[in-house]
Design a protein around this motif. Structure first.
Motif, PDB file in Angstrom:
ATOM      1  N   GLY A  80       1.083  -1.000   0.056  1.00  0.00           N
ATOM      2  CA  GLY A  80       0.025   0.114   0.237  1.00  0.00           C
ATOM      3  C   GLY A  80       0.911   1.693   0.075  1.00  0.00           C
ATOM      4  N   VAL A  81       0.295   2.340  -0.386  1.00  0.00           N
ATOM      5  CA  VAL A  81       0.835   3.704  -0.779  1.00  0.00           C
ATOM      6  C   VAL A  81      -0.566   4.345  -0.441  1.00  0.00           C
ATOM      7  CG1 VAL A  81       2.353   5.166  -2.593  1.00  0.00           C
ATOM      8  CG2 VAL A  81       2.507   2.863  -2.370  1.00  0.00           C
ATOM      9  N   LEU A  82       0.705   5.823   0.687  1.00  0.00           N
ATOM     10  CA  LEU A  82      -0.408   6.397   1.670  1.00  0.00           C
ATOM     11  C   LEU A  82       0.677   7.839   0.745  1.00  0.00           C
ATOM     12  CD1 LEU A  82      -2.264   7.671   3.414  1.00  0.00           C
ATOM     13  CD2 LEU A  82      -0.690   7.286   5.530  1.00  0.00           C
ATOM     14  N   LEU A  83      -0.263   8.659   0.484  1.00  0.00           N
ATOM     15  CA  LEU A  83       0.345  10.470   0.137  1.00  0.00           C
ATOM     16  C   LEU A  83       0.352  10.987   0.587  1.00  0.00           C
ATOM     17  CD1 LEU A  83      -0.154  10.494  -3.844  1.00  0.00           C
ATOM     18  CD2 LEU A  83       2.421   8.820  -2.485  1.00  0.00           C
ATOM     19  N   GLY A  84       1.050  12.344   1.506  1.00  0.00           N
ATOM     20  CA  GLY A  84       0.878  13.638   2.325  1.00  0.00           C
ATOM     21  C   GLY A  84       1.216  14.863   2.057  1.00  0.00           C
ATOM     22  N   SER A  85       0.092  15.736   1.588  1.00  0.00           N
ATOM     23  CA  SER A  85       1.170  17.110   1.356  1.00  0.00           C
ATOM     24  C   SER A  85       0.556  17.475   3.029  1.00  0.00           C
ATOM     25  CB  SER A  85       0.491  17.276   0.069  1.00  0.00           C
ATOM     26  OG  SER A  85       1.271  18.520  -0.331  1.00  0.00           O
ATOM     27  N   PRO A  86       0.927  19.253   2.720  1.00  0.00           N
ATOM     28  CA  PRO A  86       0.751  20.292   3.209  1.00  0.00           C
ATOM     29  C   PRO A  86      -0.035  21.181   2.058  1.00  0.00           C
ATOM     30  CG  PRO A  86       3.127  20.440   3.021  1.00  0.00           C
ATOM     31  CD  PRO A  86       2.213  19.278   2.474  1.00  0.00           C
ATOM     32  N   VAL A  87      -0.724  21.927   2.308  1.00  0.00           N
ATOM     33  CA  VAL A  87      -1.072  22.411   1.281  1.00  0.00           C
ATOM     34  C   VAL A  87       0.173  24.187   1.329  1.00  0.00           C
ATOM     35  CG1 VAL A  87      -2.615  24.393   0.671  1.00  0.00           C
ATOM     36  CG2 VAL A  87      -3.612  22.594   1.684  1.00  0.00           C
ATOM     37  N   ALA A 120      -3.634   5.604  -1.106  1.00  0.00           N
ATOM     38  CA  ALA A 120      -4.862   6.987  -0.406  1.00  0.00           C
ATOM     39  C   ALA A 120      -4.238   7.451   0.004  1.00  0.00           C
ATOM     40  CB  ALA A 120      -5.113   6.607   1.375  1.00  0.00           C
ATOM     41  N   ALA A 121      -4.444   8.799   0.113  1.00  0.00           N
ATOM     42  CA  ALA A 121      -3.774  10.222   0.206  1.00  0.00           C
ATOM     43  C   ALA A 121      -4.428  11.727   1.783  1.00  0.00           C
ATOM     44  CB  ALA A 121      -3.605  11.112  -1.163  1.00  0.00           C
ATOM     45  N   ILE A 122      -3.639  12.233   2.123  1.00  0.00           N
ATOM     46  CA  ILE A 122      -4.067  12.611   3.166  1.00  0.00           C
ATOM     47  C   ILE A 122      -3.697  14.529   3.255  1.00  0.00           C
ATOM     48  CG2 ILE A 122      -4.061  10.842   4.416  1.00  0.00           C
ATOM     49  CD1 ILE A 122      -1.846  13.355   6.055  1.00  0.00           C
ATOM     50  N   VAL A 123      -3.906  15.237   3.961  1.00  0.00           N
ATOM     51  CA  VAL A 123      -3.941  16.791   3.766  1.00  0.00           C
ATOM     52  C   VAL A 123      -4.110  17.264   5.009  1.00  0.00           C
ATOM     53  CG1 VAL A 123      -4.693  18.866   2.295  1.00  0.00           C
ATOM     54  CG2 VAL A 123      -4.519  16.738   0.522  1.00  0.00           C
ATOM     55  N   SER A 151     -12.841   7.226   3.817  1.00  0.00           N
ATOM     56  CA  SER A 151     -13.041   7.723   5.190  1.00  0.00           C
ATOM     57  C   SER A 151     -14.117   8.266   5.612  1.00  0.00           C
ATOM     58  CB  SER A 151     -11.651   8.218   5.815  1.00  0.00           C
ATOM     59  OG  SER A 151     -12.629   8.214   7.094  1.00  0.00           O
ATOM     60  N   ASN A 152     -14.674   9.104   6.664  1.00  0.00           N
ATOM     61  CA  ASN A 152     -16.178   9.051   7.039  1.00  0.00           C
ATOM     62  C   ASN A 152     -16.176  10.763   6.416  1.00  0.00           C
ATOM     63  OD1 ASN A 152     -14.633  10.119   9.065  1.00  0.00           O
ATOM     64  ND2 ASN A 152     -16.095   9.474   9.924  1.00  0.00           N
ATOM     65  N   TYR A 153     -15.183  11.171   5.987  1.00  0.00           N
ATOM     66  CA  TYR A 153     -15.177  12.427   5.071  1.00  0.00           C
ATOM     67  C   TYR A 153     -13.831  13.064   3.549  1.00  0.00           C
ATOM     68  CZ  TYR A 153     -16.741  17.675   4.881  1.00  0.00           C
ATOM     69  OH  TYR A 153     -17.452  18.903   4.833  1.00  0.00           O
ATOM     70  N   TRP A 154     -13.558  13.912   3.977  1.00  0.00           N
ATOM     71  CA  TRP A 154     -12.720  13.928   2.329  1.00  0.00           C
ATOM     72  C   TRP A 154     -11.276  14.260   4.139  1.00  0.00           C
ATOM     73  CZ3 TRP A 154     -16.303  17.911   2.107  1.00  0.00           C
ATOM     74  CH2 TRP A 154     -16.879  17.295   0.560  1.00  0.00           C
ATOM     75  N   ASN A 155     -10.356  13.441   3.047  1.00  0.00           N
ATOM     76  CA  ASN A 155      -8.888  13.046   4.149  1.00  0.00           C
ATOM     77  C   ASN A 155      -8.425  14.452   4.334  1.00  0.00           C
ATOM     78  OD1 ASN A 155     -10.123  10.518   3.874  1.00  0.00           O
ATOM     79  ND2 ASN A 155      -8.547  10.075   2.255  1.00  0.00           N
ATOM     80  N   VAL A 156      -8.764  15.257   4.814  1.00  0.00           N
ATOM     81  CA  VAL A 156      -7.653  16.556   5.248  1.00  0.00           C
ATOM     82  C   VAL A 156      -8.255  17.057   7.325  1.00  0.00           C
ATOM     83  CG1 VAL A 156      -8.345  19.494   4.963  1.00  0.00           C
ATOM     84  CG2 VAL A 156      -8.919  17.258   3.171  1.00  0.00           C
ATOM     85  N   ILE A 157      -7.062  17.559   7.462  1.00  0.00           N
ATOM     86  CA  ILE A 157      -7.200  17.240   8.798  1.00  0.00           C
ATOM     87  C   ILE A 157      -6.159  19.113   8.647  1.00  0.00           C
ATOM     88  CG2 ILE A 157      -4.296  16.653   8.903  1.00  0.00           C
ATOM     89  CD1 ILE A 157      -5.828  15.974  12.092  1.00  0.00           C
ATOM     90  N   HIS A 158      -6.582  19.531   9.946  1.00  0.00           N
ATOM     91  CA  HIS A 158      -6.693  21.123   9.732  1.00  0.00           C
ATOM     92  C   HIS A 158      -5.371  21.582  11.509  1.00  0.00           C
ATOM     93  CE1 HIS A 158      -9.934  21.423   7.418  1.00  0.00           C
ATOM     94  NE2 HIS A 158      -9.760  22.741   6.704  1.00  0.00           N
ATOM     95  N   GLY A 159      -4.592  22.424  11.107  1.00  0.00           N
ATOM     96  CA  GLY A 159      -3.573  22.781  12.289  1.00  0.00           C
ATOM     97  C   GLY A 159      -2.760  23.602  11.263  1.00  0.00           C
TER      98      GLY A 159
END
Length: 211
Positions: A80-87, A120-123, A151-159
């Motif tokens: 599996g591959v997981l991609l993560g990026s900030p904006v 999968a991807a997360i932001v 997931s149960n919403y778009w894969n975005v986390i805030h901070g």
């Protein structure tokens, strides 16, 4: 089974890392090994569209002096591959995009070697721009015929400050649910691939709309 995750943030312990780590913790609890690779603090040249990778078909980009080819092999070896990026300003962080453009070009011209792996991807974002970045990351996964958990919403986390994303309770839940669903999908693939034959791969059709 193993998942390799790529952190596109220049901050090794910023909010992108924390988002990836939440997903990774869920995968680990399901017995799936994870490795988080730091991309955003490296110097990565963008794709120059020389097309040599398509001619050589040796699973390598010809541009030298970085770790892109090592990371391509890590993705090939993983389940599996997981991609993560900030904006950064508008969408994917520049170094991450340079890596993804080159890596997925190589992957595509070498018989789509991530085909039917789970991706999968997360932001991580301060305020806005999470969805455009999420959609861009998903483009790489979709183009490669990978299988995508949700997931149960778009894969975005805030901070804003490093670690502040852990206070985003909804975002933390989104990451946890993604990790659980990713583990479940990976197990389905692993247990089903010898019982149900995969569809035959089709050669890519290219069309130019300029007449």
């Amino acid at each position: 089974m193993k998942v390799v995750a790529f952190n596109g943030s220049p901050n090794q312990e910023g909010n992108t890392y924390h988002g990836l780590k939440i997903v990774a913790d869920e995968l680990n609890q399901e017995g799936i090994e994870t490795e988080i690779i730091q991309v955003g603090n490296k110097t990565i040249r963008g794709c120059i569209h020389c097309n040599q990778c398509a001619k050589n078909k040796d699973e390598r980009c010809v541009l030298p002096n970085d770790e892109v080819n090592q990371w391509i092999q890590k993705m090939k070896e993983a389940d599996g591959v997981l991609l993560g990026s900030p904006v950064h300003y508008s969408a994917i962080a520049g170094t991450m995009k340079s890596f993804l453009d080159r890596a997925f070009y190589v992957i595509g011209v070498n018989d789509s070697m991530l085909r039917h792996k789970v991706g999968a991807a997360i932001v991580a974002v301060r305020r806005s721009g999470g969805l455009p970045t999420f959609n861009q990351l998903n483009n790489y996964i979709n183009y490669s015929e990978m299988l995508m958990p949700t997931s149960n919403y778009w894969n975005v986390i805030h901070g804003t400050r490093p670690g502040q994303a852990l206070e985003d309770k909804e975002g933390v839940q989104i990451m946890r649910v993604l990790g659980k669903n990713m583990a479940w999908l990976m197990k389905l693939v692993e247990n089903g691939k010898d019982k149900i034959p995969a569809p035959e791969r089709e050669s890519k059709t290219f069309m130019n709309f300029i007449r």
